[in-house]
Design an enzyme around this catalytic site. Structure first.
Site, PDB file in Angstrom:
ATOM      1  N   GLU A  41       0.821  -1.219   0.000  1.00  0.00           N
ATOM      2  CA  GLU A  41       0.000   0.000   0.000  1.00  0.00           C
ATOM      3  C   GLU A  41       0.854   1.268   0.000  1.00  0.00           C
ATOM      4  OE1 GLU A  41      -1.305   1.696   3.570  1.00  0.00           O
ATOM      5  OE2 GLU A  41      -1.089  -0.157   4.734  1.00  0.00           O
ATOM      6  N   LYS A  66      -5.338  10.266   1.128  1.00  0.00           N
ATOM      7  CA  LYS A  66      -5.414   8.897   1.622  1.00  0.00           C
ATOM      8  C   LYS A  66      -6.807   8.387   1.255  1.00  0.00           C
ATOM      9  CE  LYS A  66      -5.797   7.045   6.288  1.00  0.00           C
ATOM     10  NZ  LYS A  66      -5.834   7.425   7.706  1.00  0.00           N
ATOM     11  N   VAL A  82      -5.375   0.144   3.486  1.00  0.00           N
ATOM     12  CA  VAL A  82      -5.632  -1.298   3.460  1.00  0.00           C
ATOM     13  C   VAL A  82      -6.902  -1.590   2.660  1.00  0.00           C
ATOM     14  CG1 VAL A  82      -6.264  -3.297   4.882  1.00  0.00           C
ATOM     15  CG2 VAL A  82      -4.359  -1.819   5.571  1.00  0.00           C
ATOM     16  N   ASP A 113     -15.518   6.085  15.306  1.00  0.00           N
ATOM     17  CA  ASP A 113     -14.524   6.113  14.229  1.00  0.00           C
ATOM     18  C   ASP A 113     -13.997   4.694  14.052  1.00  0.00           C
ATOM     19  OD1 ASP A 113     -12.397   6.480  12.510  1.00  0.00           O
ATOM     20  OD2 ASP A 113     -11.587   8.234  13.541  1.00  0.00           O
ATOM     21  N   SER A 139     -12.394   2.108  11.139  1.00  0.00           N
ATOM     22  CA  SER A 139     -11.775   2.101   9.810  1.00  0.00           C
ATOM     23  C   SER A 139     -12.549   1.267   8.800  1.00  0.00           C
ATOM     24  CB  SER A 139     -10.354   1.565   9.922  1.00  0.00           C
ATOM     25  OG  SER A 139      -9.779   1.485   8.639  1.00  0.00           O
ATOM     26  N   ALA A 140     -12.606   1.778   7.579  1.00  0.00           N
ATOM     27  CA  ALA A 140     -13.215   1.032   6.472  1.00  0.00           C
ATOM     28  C   ALA A 140     -12.403  -0.231   6.163  1.00  0.00           C
ATOM     29  CB  ALA A 140     -13.314   1.915   5.236  1.00  0.00           C
ATOM     30  N   ASP A 141     -11.188  -0.311   6.692  1.00  0.00           N
ATOM     31  CA  ASP A 141     -10.357  -1.512   6.491  1.00  0.00           C
ATOM     32  C   ASP A 141     -11.104  -2.773   6.921  1.00  0.00           C
ATOM     33  OD1 ASP A 141      -8.349   0.207   5.771  1.00  0.00           O
ATOM     34  OD2 ASP A 141      -7.057  -0.210   7.502  1.00  0.00           O
ATOM     35  N   LYS A 173      -2.981  -1.315  14.809  1.00  0.00           N
ATOM     36  CA  LYS A 173      -2.115  -0.386  15.527  1.00  0.00           C
ATOM     37  C   LYS A 173      -2.543  -0.231  16.980  1.00  0.00           C
ATOM     38  CE  LYS A 173      -1.896   2.525  11.596  1.00  0.00           C
ATOM     39  NZ  LYS A 173      -2.784   1.656  10.990  1.00  0.00           N
TER      40      LYS A 173
END
Ligand code: PSU
Ligand code: MN
Length: 295
Positions: A7, A68, A88, A120, A122-124, A141
């Protein structure tokens, strides 16, 4: 064709600009040295690229800012012929479209801490339900809510595999101690893992999280990390508070949160988190190449 997707968000937003070109080159070398072909993903002038050339990467480095992109902002960037760094989620989308089945990253996005204050996530995580790619990662993370991120993957029905571990790793740490959470299955043998991955990706349209914990010698002690993270959060929150209701500089909300906190951590830790980050990404590239070669 043994390709390993990589990525560009990690390169363009996750590490400082002066370390980024060397990291991109090193990942390329590591993947090739382990018998696979690297395919760095990005969007250039609205063109989705799976296998960015050195000249195209130069072009991205020359931009003052490259957005991003997650799965929600990818389409508009394509329509408007913009440049973009893939996260990702969008690397998975591009890789799946190109038939690339293995991808190496550092750590997944996930459920952010302080959920009660702001949702919040992540769309990951959602991307794993839609794109059949095996993603080699050091967990998520540790700036995130690690236990809830693991829970969310469970809710989404995404397989979480431990490579030589039975704990879900937390990026800078192989395990989260008291908060430790497990994986669905542990594999110690790469041939066996590759055979499972081949079957899983063929059988379902889902991705697979393949957890490869940070090499022990690069692990950061939890007490150091917690102190640095508290400082980093305080900094980023203070900046965001200053900017509420205005377009103040330094405001980090939404998709700017992750790069802002990572940047603050690298600074506060005197580069220790950056060195750990680079070490784990390189190791993930090695494992991904070993897997791709066997698929
Ligand atoms: N791993 C790293 N550094 C990073 C990232 C991952 O070591 O910068 C990026 C990935 O691209 C991941 C993104 O998809 O952070 C998550 O961002 P967000 O939390 O805004 O979804
Ligand atoms: Mn987010």
């Amino acid at each position: 064709m043994n390709r390993v997707a990589l990525e560009t968000t990690l390169i363009l937003h996750g590490v400082p600009r002066d370390t980024a070109p060397a990291l991109a080159r090193e990942l390329d070398v590591i993947v090739r040295a382990h018998g696979a072909v690297p395919a760095l993903c990005a969007v250039i002038h609205g063109e989705p690229i799976v296998g960015v050339s050195p000249a195209q990467l130069e072009q991205l480095f020359a931009q003052p800012h490259v957005s991003k992109l997650n799965t929600s902002s990818l389409g508009p960037a394509l329509a408007r012929k913009r440049h973009g760094a893939t996260t990702v989620s969008t690397t998975m989308e591009l890789a799946a479209g190109a038939g690339v089945r293995v991808f190496a990253t550092g750590g997944l996005g996930g459920v952010h801490r302080n959920l009660a204050h702001r949702l919040d996530i992540s769309a990951d995580l959602m991307a794993f339900t839609r794109f059949p790619v095996g993603v080699v990662t050091s967990g998520c993370k540790s700036i995130l809510d690690v236990a809830n991120t693991r829970e969310m993957l469970e809710t989404l029905g995404v397989p979480v595999i431990g490579y030589r571990t039975d704990r879900f790793p937390a990026f800078y740490q192989r395990d989260t101690g008291a908060q430790s959470v497990g994986v669905d299955a542990r594999f110690d043998d790469l041939d066996e893992l590759a055979a499972y991955l081949r079957a899983e990706l063929a059988r379902t349209a889902r991705g697979v999280v393949i957890c490869n914990p940070i090499p022990t010698e690069h692990e950061i002690p939890g007490t150091d990390f917690d102190r640095w993270l508290a400082e980093a959060h305080a900094e980023v929150e203070a900046m965001a508070a200053l900017a509420v209701g205005s377009v103040g500089p330094g405001a980090a909300v939404g998709r700017d949160v992750t790069p802002a906190i990572l940047g603050a951590l690298h600074r506060i830790s005197n580069g220790a988190t950056l060195r750990a980050n680079i070490a784990l990404v390189k190791d993930n590239a090695r494992v991904a190449a070993e897997l791709a070669r066997r698929l």
